[in-house]
Design a protein around this motif. Structure first.
Motif, PDB file in Angstrom:
ATOM      1  N   SER A   1      11.166   9.786 -34.643  1.00 29.29           N
ATOM      2  CA  SER A   1      10.209   8.689 -34.478  1.00 29.29           C
ATOM      3  C   SER A   1       9.914   8.553 -32.991  1.00 29.29           C
ATOM      4  O   SER A   1      10.551   7.771 -32.296  1.00 29.29           O
TER       5      SER A   1
ATOM      6  N   PHE B   1       7.692   7.284 -31.136  1.00 31.89           N
ATOM      7  CA  PHE B   1       7.131   6.086 -30.503  1.00 31.89           C
ATOM      8  C   PHE B   1       7.334   4.890 -31.428  1.00 31.89           C
ATOM      9  O   PHE B   1       7.572   5.056 -32.629  1.00 31.89           O
TER      10      PHE B   1
ATOM     11  N   ILE C   1       5.630   1.107 -32.671  1.00 32.14           N
ATOM     12  CA  ILE C   1       4.283   0.545 -32.806  1.00 32.14           C
ATOM     13  C   ILE C   1       3.945  -0.339 -31.596  1.00 32.14           C
ATOM     14  O   ILE C   1       2.775  -0.487 -31.232  1.00 32.14           O
ATOM     15  N   TRP C   2       4.977  -0.875 -30.917  1.00 34.01           N
ATOM     16  CA  TRP C   2       4.728  -1.778 -29.778  1.00 34.01           C
ATOM     17  C   TRP C   2       4.257  -1.020 -28.546  1.00 34.01           C
ATOM     18  O   TRP C   2       3.828  -1.631 -27.580  1.00 34.01           O
TER      19      TRP C   2
ATOM     20  N   ILE D   1       1.824   1.072 -28.615  1.00 35.92           N
ATOM     21  CA  ILE D   1       0.400   1.397 -28.774  1.00 35.92           C
ATOM     22  C   ILE D   1      -0.460   0.854 -27.619  1.00 35.92           C
ATOM     23  O   ILE D   1      -1.281   1.598 -27.064  1.00 35.92           O
TER      24      ILE D   1
ATOM     25  N   ILE E   1       0.209  11.162 -34.349  1.00 32.87           N
ATOM     26  CA  ILE E   1      -1.217  11.021 -34.637  1.00 32.87           C
ATOM     27  C   ILE E   1      -1.787   9.678 -34.177  1.00 32.87           C
ATOM     28  O   ILE E   1      -2.865   9.638 -33.575  1.00 32.87           O
ATOM     29  N   LEU E   2      -1.058   8.592 -34.396  1.00 31.11           N
ATOM     30  CA  LEU E   2      -1.626   7.285 -34.034  1.00 31.11           C
ATOM     31  C   LEU E   2      -1.766   7.088 -32.524  1.00 31.11           C
ATOM     32  O   LEU E   2      -2.842   6.741 -32.050  1.00 31.11           O
TER      33      LEU E   2
ATOM     34  N   CYS F   1      -5.336   6.582 -30.558  1.00 27.85           N
ATOM     35  CA  CYS F   1      -5.569   5.318 -29.840  1.00 27.85           C
ATOM     36  C   CYS F   1      -5.942   5.635 -28.394  1.00 27.85           C
ATOM     37  O   CYS F   1      -6.898   5.063 -27.854  1.00 27.85           O
TER      38      CYS F   1
END
Lengths: 605, 605
Positions: free
Chosen positions: A347, A349, A351-352, A354, A538-539, A543
């Motif tokens: 994992s 990264f 989500i925080w 981003i 990917i995210l 972004c």
């Protein structure tokens, strides 16, 4: 004479697009000569006899109109008939948006011919990949040999000064050689993507770039590309591959077997778009990115049946590339897996993070705008010099300027240290790792090394790609973005150790974002995903790329391809923005130039 | 009256698309009523007064034509002027194919308004994702609860017979409930993709599907979807999500803030396409696949500026889904990485296995054709029953038929054993591993288990998705394809141990190939890559999918969406194939129905 003209153009219209004579003017010089010759008699030309056919046409139209109205009026006696017809109509048709060459099998008069045609089309698309994969591999082998030669030469040199001298000499010699090859076929210069943008709007490139599809251009492009990349200039390869594949397509379309495909301009353009996809896909085995790239190059409307064709070619190219690598027993990663296999935790990264990726993207968007301003300035200056009537300016543009750029490139890539002495991506996988950077990057400080690397690439890219040599854009932007991203990640990791970031992930996001912003093509982010196989990223990648594109959209600098397109004065169909309040008068040109079937060249000029 | 009609339609044309009255007819019933009323006077309607305006129009055209000719003649006195104008023209225009809402900033009269509009557009696109992500998560939670409830109930039952009874009862009860919810808003039935195909060709769905965008439809769709998936029927969710997101978009466009976007039909369609991308993307966090899917749904021409919009929405949806998962402290894999994290060796396949993947794809293409034939037969029978005037047939279609299907589904998914008792993908990651299958799959034999699983899904899918409940198609095809692919891989591994294949990779290729062939959308293969994060499998996956699509293209069965579209009689614009020998007469309908601005409804009917 008028009648003969019409007959000629009618015959021409039935010929395949690449054989038409009416559109073809040998060179710009010839064009201007003709213009001068016809100049005297152009004012009162054959403009009087035009009203008659139009009126006749109009009368025809009115008649058929009435006829159809009566027809529909008669049918309308039953209320549900209309809907029923509509449904039957629909039911009889094959509507799949992605069927191979349209649907409509039921209507094909001759099923055998239909299947033959389908088979031929698929074979053509696969053949494109079969040629493209090994061809790209061959070019890669050649320029890698040149790069290895340089390393070997430098190793032989006894001290630092002579090493630098050898390094610079190598760059100058091979840049010069590349320049020489390109002089043999001047249209081979530059990236092929700008021209492809123009071609895919339906403009025949031989109108304004004589010899664009010639075999000599092909040879000059390949030789020039090998020299310019092998010389260590800051140029990529993907644009040149696109041009090379489009020449291959053109010549394949001239063979007796595939002649039928270029009868319709549309069919020809579809195959050229597929060639564009192969060019990108077989560079690094990235079929999805290749297809999306060929789509983004198409300026306004994309025919969705192109999509599957481009995919067939792109996958075939990628498979053939890998097959070639395996057969050649290459030691490259590409033979078995992704080109730049990354090593991230499961994992990579949270989500925080981003917003941090978005910030990185925004910063790169600003840098991209600055670089694009520099690129445009350089390109315009060079273009002015080349067109100048003063002898010394032409010499400057043709010989002195490339020499200066070559020396500058050599010095700037040699002096900073070992980390800057790479212009291929294979050595940069080190940026995309979880661990710390190796010691060669840490001689002064890793921040210093990373900033120098990205600054050097961002500064040299505009200088190199506007030279008259075959170039690409994507690899240098990838490296510059990756270095900047890694630096951003390292800074965040140092300043806020609590967040526990992986700097390598920022390098990846930076590479994708800078590439996307420079080319204004989101497919670059997809290609980055494909070549690093880091799907879990990917995210953040998207972004950062979207942020970079949004920021660069705030400024008026265009993408690399569009800038070069405008500076070189190629024709294209512009994309028109319409706002709710826009009227037709806001959009149309006040001085319209338009051509009917009967307009002679004399009248246009 | 004629004049008033024209005035009315002129006013209407200025209204936003969703407020126009001319296009809107409350229901099919109303439409037929109107038809019956106008029937008497339609034969000799206002067809006589049509020649005058057409003639006037023609005269206008002839005049302007001459005018422009003179203009260009005058300008042509200087030879180089034409080219110069052309270049200047180009230079002044922004042509990036992917700029946010077209380029042309320079021409925008009011820069502030231009930026405001850009900002609003971007916020709208992000908002779509912000709504879509959590919404999809909520629906997922609800149906997962229903599935867990069933497992808990079965655990309580003492013996095999009562377990089967409880299992069946649960399926029947919730299928019935789903059916009941759908009865409240009949347009909520079925997948949303067929309708989206129709909508994106520019046809307003309220013309033929009254209440398609109503809030009650939204509620019925959500409730029906939760029940049908929760009941354990063999249905997916992605089509329903597409419909749900399009309703959300429609209502967002009605808010005062975003009202301006639906002034142009084109703008409205772009946002609906973005909604489609969000629907797919936020299902499993697959933005690239979502965008490609929304592209493939568009039947003929794709406006490339949609692309970036769809990407913004899709990425926003995927980010929001992950954020929701993290905030909800979900234990799903999706919170930190891919949904179906695969475990393959670093080089999961060799280039020599590619023909095997192609063979697998071809086999699945054949199976897909058989399934599609069955689907079409079932759908046509059901449609005929529903339309039948006989009371018992209607009862059969509405209540008995779903009951039979529910019982059949329950029995067929319970009896084979534990391995068949999953209809979500999360439990099937086991198929995509390097190692052997767990013991529950090996009770009889793994070949038996895998064939039963794929046969059950391929048989039940056509029965379930044509029921009048909200459905999707993708998840069942994914499971069926994966099971078949794994079996293929196991057979190869047993028969030819020398090749040393990894059966799990064939499962992945099978899932992608069967999904692609069934939906005729290659984006399914891209989605498969994204959700399994198995980027190194890109080549086998695409080879299998392309082979499956090529084989299914040999037969005349259409994709799932097109089949449902045709059976349900929705209007659409067909894709027309043109061969070199095709003439206009081969393409046009002999009985043409066409409508001018002045045609009254009376004349059409």
């Amino acid at each position: 004479m008028d009648k003969k003209d019409t007959a000629l153009s009618a015959t021409d219209a039935m010929l395949p697009a690449h054989q038409r004579r009416t559109g073809r003017i040998g060179s710009l010089h010839e064009f201007q000569q003709r213009a001068a010759r016809y100049d005297g008699q152009s004012l009162n030309g054959p403009s009087n006899d035009r009203k008659v056919p139009i009126a006749a046409l109009l009368r025809d139209e009115a008649v058929s109109d009435t006829y159809i109205q009566v027809g529909s009026g008669r049918r309308g006696s039953d209320g549900s008939d209309f809907l029923e017809t509509f449904r039957n109509y629909g039911g009889r048709r094959s509507i799949s948006g992605v069927s191979l060459f349209g649907g409509e099998r039921g209507r094909a008069l001759d099923k055998h011919a239909y299947y033959c045609r389908q088979l031929k089309a698929v074979s053509f698309l696969i053949l494109l990949g079969v040629i493209g994969g090994p061809l790209n591999y061959g070019i890669r082998i050649l320029y890698n040999h040149l790069i290895e030669l340089r390393e070997w030469l430098v190793d032989q040199a006894p001290d630092y000064t002579s090493k630098l001298a050898v390094w610079t000499a190598h760059t100058v010699v091979f840049s010069g050689l590349g320049l020489f090859f390109t002089q043999l076929a001047p249209v081979a210069a530059g990236s092929g993507v700008s021209q492809m943008k123009s071609i895919l709007t339906g403009i025949d490139p031989r109108m304004y770039l004589p010899g664009y599809f010639d075999l000599s251009t092909f040879l000059a492009k390949v030789a020039g590309l090998v020299c310019s990349v092998g010389a260590g200039l800051i140029v990529g390869t993907e644009g040149a591959y696109v041009h090379i594949m489009s020449i291959v397509t053109h010549h394949l379309l001239k063979t007796p077997l595939f002649k039928g495909f270029s009868v319709h301009l549309n069919g020809r353009l579809q195959l050229l778009a597929a060639a564009c996809a192969v060019g990108v896909s077989s560079l690094c085995s990235s079929p999805i990115g290749g297809v999306l790239f060929s789509m983004e190059v198409t300026s306004t409307y994309y025919l969705t049946s192109n999509y599957i064709k481009a995919f067939i070619s792109a996958v075939s190219g990628a498979v053939m590339l890998r097959l070639t690598l395996v057969l050649a027993q290459s030691k490259s990663n590409l033979a078995t897996q992704a080109v730049l296999k990354t090593q991230f935790p499961a994992s990579p990264f949270t989500i925080w993070e981003i917003p941090l990726y978005v910030l990185l993207g925004a910063l790169l968007g600003l840098l991209r705008t600055a670089m694009m301003w520099f690129l445009r300035t350089v390109a315009e200056r060079r273009s002015a010099c080349r067109k100048s009537s003063q002898r010394w300016k032409q010499v400057l543009a043709t010989w002195i300027d490339p020499l200066v750029v070559a020396v500058l490139t050599a010095v700037l890539t040699f002096v900073p240290g070992e980390y800057a002495q790479h212009n291929s991506m294979d050595d940069l996988a080190i940026l995309f790792t979880e661990g710390d950077l190796p010691s060669t990057w840490q001689v002064v400080s890793k921040y210093y090394a990373l900033s120098v690397l990205s600054a050097v690439f961002m500064f040299l890219l505009p200088l190199c790609i506007t030279l008259k040599i075959p170039t690409g854009i994507w690899v240098p932007t990838f490296i510059a973005g990756a270095a900047f991203g890694r630096m951003f990640g390292e800074v965040i990791a140092t300043l806020f150790p609590a967040i526990n970031v992986t700097p390598g992930t920022y390098a990846l996001a930076g590479a994708a974002a800078f590439g996307s912003a420079a080319t204004r093509a989101l497919s670059v982010a997809v290609i980055t995903l494909e070549i690093t196989a880091a799907m879990s990223m990917i995210l953040p990648l998207f972004c950062a790329s979207l942020a970079a594109m949004a920021v660069s959209n705030l400024f008026k600098e265009k993408s690399v391809y569009d800038t070069l397109l405008v500076v070189s004065g190629l024709p294209f169909l512009p994309l028109i923005d319409f706002e709710p309040t826009t009227t037709a008068g806001d959009i149309v040109e006040p001085c319209l130039v338009y051509i009917t079937k009967k307009t002679t060249i004399a009248r246009v000029l």
